[in-house]
Write an enzyme that holds these catalytic residues in place. Structure first.
Site, short mmCIF file in Angstrom:
data_model
loop_
_atom_site.label_atom_id
_atom_site.label_comp_id
_atom_site.label_asym_id
_atom_site.label_seq_id
_atom_site.Cartn_x
_atom_site.Cartn_y
_atom_site.Cartn_z
N HIS A 6 34.20 43.88 45.09
CA HIS A 6 35.59 43.41 45.02
C HIS A 6 35.80 42.51 43.80
O HIS A 6 35.24 41.42 43.74
CB HIS A 6 35.91 42.64 46.30
CG HIS A 6 37.31 42.17 46.42
ND1 HIS A 6 37.62 40.85 46.63
CD2 HIS A 6 38.48 42.85 46.38
CE1 HIS A 6 38.93 40.72 46.73
NE2 HIS A 6 39.48 41.91 46.58
N ASP A 35 41.77 44.95 39.51
CA ASP A 35 43.23 44.85 39.57
C ASP A 35 43.79 44.89 38.15
O ASP A 35 43.21 44.26 37.25
CB ASP A 35 43.64 43.52 40.22
CG ASP A 35 42.92 43.28 41.53
OD1 ASP A 35 43.33 43.88 42.54
OD2 ASP A 35 41.94 42.50 41.55
N HIS A 48 43.67 39.60 38.70
CA HIS A 48 44.26 39.73 40.03
C HIS A 48 45.67 39.19 40.08
O HIS A 48 46.60 39.86 40.55
CB HIS A 48 43.42 39.02 41.09
CG HIS A 48 43.99 39.14 42.47
ND1 HIS A 48 44.87 38.22 42.98
CD2 HIS A 48 43.82 40.09 43.43
CE1 HIS A 48 45.23 38.59 44.19
NE2 HIS A 48 44.61 39.72 44.50
N GLU A 108 43.29 49.01 41.45
CA GLU A 108 44.50 48.58 42.15
C GLU A 108 45.57 48.18 41.15
O GLU A 108 45.36 47.31 40.30
CB GLU A 108 44.22 47.41 43.09
CG GLU A 108 45.46 46.96 43.83
CD GLU A 108 45.24 45.77 44.75
OE1 GLU A 108 46.25 45.14 45.13
OE2 GLU A 108 44.08 45.47 45.07
#
Length: 236
Positions: A6, A35, A48, A108
């Site tokens: 992550h 991200d 992020h 993402e």
């Protein structure tokens, strides 16, 4: 069960930096989650938050800053002195690092609360340029942006992100104008029934953010496809 790092190995290195991604590679993670946002001058970068103040020594919205301005910032020393000088990476830098690996890439798109015009085309082009179509899953809480992605490239794998409020998403997913590849729920809503029902409808399940091995072990036996974790070393 795949172990997906992550924001890289963000439990051990500053999140979404090349240091965190390289560390996850060293830990033999099966995949990397990252991200992306878009800069004022149209570059796709990895971070992020939409504001840089939490993870750099600067402040301001990414959409209001050029790539040159962003890369003057220190994105590592907030985590530890040995990471001083880490930069906010571009998507191209990341793709160059992992192109020769076999890792799954969970990309993402952070398209809320700001909409980044044209980011879909740039992401699809970058994935295709690096010949990574088979290994990339594009996910987002913004399901409209996923619909735009599949209009550009129907073969793209799409992952639907959900918070804790959508513990039974299947009827919603069936009504979408595109086919989902995977569901990415908050880990607290996932159990054996959730996995079984998702699999019966053809969806993989990749919950976030799973940091405790004890939580994952029984669900791995139940067929959980993967976990998105800050600590890939705990699971491997």
């Amino acid at each position: 069960m795949l172990i997906i790092a992550h924001r890289g190995a963000s439990g051990h290195a500053p999140e979404n930096t090349m240091a965190a991604f390289r560390l996850a590679l060293d830990m033999n993670a099966d995949g990397l989650e990252l991200d992306v946002h878009q800069t004022k001058d149209g570059e796709v970068v990895i971070c992020h938050d939409d504001d840089v103040k939490r993870t750099t020594n600067g402040q301001g919205l990414i959409q209001d800053m050029t790539l040159e301005e962003l890369q003057r910032l220190d994105a590592g020393s907030w985590y530890g002195e040995r990471f001083r000088g880490e930069k906010i990476p571009t998507l191209h830098e990341f793709m160059a690092l992992i192109a020769e690996t076999r890792l799954l890439i969970n990309l993402e798109i952070k398209n809320l609360p700001f909409y980044y015009k044209g980011i879909e085309e740039k992401i699809v082009r970058t994935v295709l340029e690096h010949d990574l179509l088979e290994r990339v899953v594009i996910s987002s809480f913004d399901h409209y942006v996923l619909a735009a992605i599949v209009e550009l490239e129907p073969r793209m794998k799409l992952g639907l992100l959900f918070g804790t409020s959508k513990s039974e998403p299947w009827s919603y997913v069936e009504q979408l104008p595109f086919r989902a590849y995977s569901l990415h729920p908050h880990y607290t809503v996932v159990n054996e029934e959730y996995i079984a029902r998702s699999h019966s409808q053809g969806y993989k399940v990749y919950p976030y953010t799973v940091n405790e091995r004890a939580w994952a072990e029984p669900l791995a036996i139940a067929g959980l496809d993967g976990v998105i974790t800050n600590y890939p070393d705990r699971f491997l």
